[in-house]
Motif scaffolding. Structure first.
Motif: not given
Length: 247
Positions: A38-51
């Motif tokens: 979901e983080a990738i889908r919405f372009g949220d790099e910080n959240r994606a990196m954390d996950m």
């Protein structure tokens, strides 16, 4: 009639499962994976990196006999998931699969597990960057989005305003004015900037000479490519290649 055996009763499955339990190997919780996608889908790099960091803190399952092959298989699986995420986010499937194919080829070339560990994060950044780029283009008119799509699909060819306008069946002046008004840059600048961005991947991940890269993107000369690269990035292609920016 013999009843088909269930997967859970298969001898190999049982022995493999017991080994995973003994060695504390677990697959990441589904909610971790879902939040990453979901983080990738919405372009949220910080959240994606954390996950991704949370997932990688878990002991990974062994996906092959040799550690290098196992890590490559894990990254290819991640690449497949990231590809699905950006397609779900609105990226054209053909573009998404092209990025996936390119990254998988890079994964197969690597011979160091530590490099693969870092590459997974670099790979994530590229997927997020693509979804962000796609979302930026949503606000443009249909004609401008078509022009951008054509440029992306023919990035290794000689691109001109006239060629794009002919493909779209519109007058070059009309396309030029519309493109500049909506994007804030001329279509020629957009083409060159896109080529420079794409060329960074070759500088980073291949041993192609700078003159070969300039030829690949149909620049008229190496010196012209170098000048454009410096205009857009503040450094020459050679300096980019040897600097930490390219790693």
């Amino acid at each position: 009639m013999k009843e088909p055996s269930r997967t859970g009763n298969h001898p190999f499955y049982l022995s493999s499962r017991m080994h995973y339990l003994r060695e504390n190997f677990i697959h990441p919780p589904f909610d971790y994976e879902h939040e990453l996608m979901e983080a990738i889908r919405f372009g949220d790099e910080n959240r994606a990196m954390d996950m991704l960091r949370k997932i990688n803190e878990l002991e990974a399952a062994v996906l092959a006999t040799y550690p290098l092959r196992s890590k490559k298989n894990a990254l290819i699986a991640s690449c497949t998931l990231f590809t699905r995420a950006i397609i779900k986010g609105g990226v054209d499937p053909e573009i998404a699969f092209h990025l996936s194919d390119t990254l998988i080829l890079e994964i197969e070339k690597m011979s160091d597990v530590e490099r693969l560990v870092h590459f997974e994060y670099e790979m994530l950044v590229q997927f997020v960057s693509m979804i962000r780029s796609e979302k930026e283009e949503v606000s443009y008119s249909h004609i401008v989005n078509l022009a951008i799509y054509y440029i992306r699909e023919h990035i290794f060819e000689e691109l001109t305003l006239q060629r794009v306008a002919k493909y779209l069946n519109v007058h070059p002046s009309y396309l030029s004015d519309r493109f500049k008004r909506e994007t804030g840059v001329s279509i020629t600048t957009f083409m060159n900037r896109r080529k420079i961005e794409e060329s960074k991947h070759l500088l980073t991940h291949t041993n192609q000479s700078i003159s070969e890269i300039a030829f690949t993107f149909k620049f008229c000369s190496q010196s012209y490519y170098t000048q454009l690269f410096k205009n857009f990035t503040g450094m020459t292609p050679r300096k980019f290649r040897i600097s930490g920016t390219a790693r």
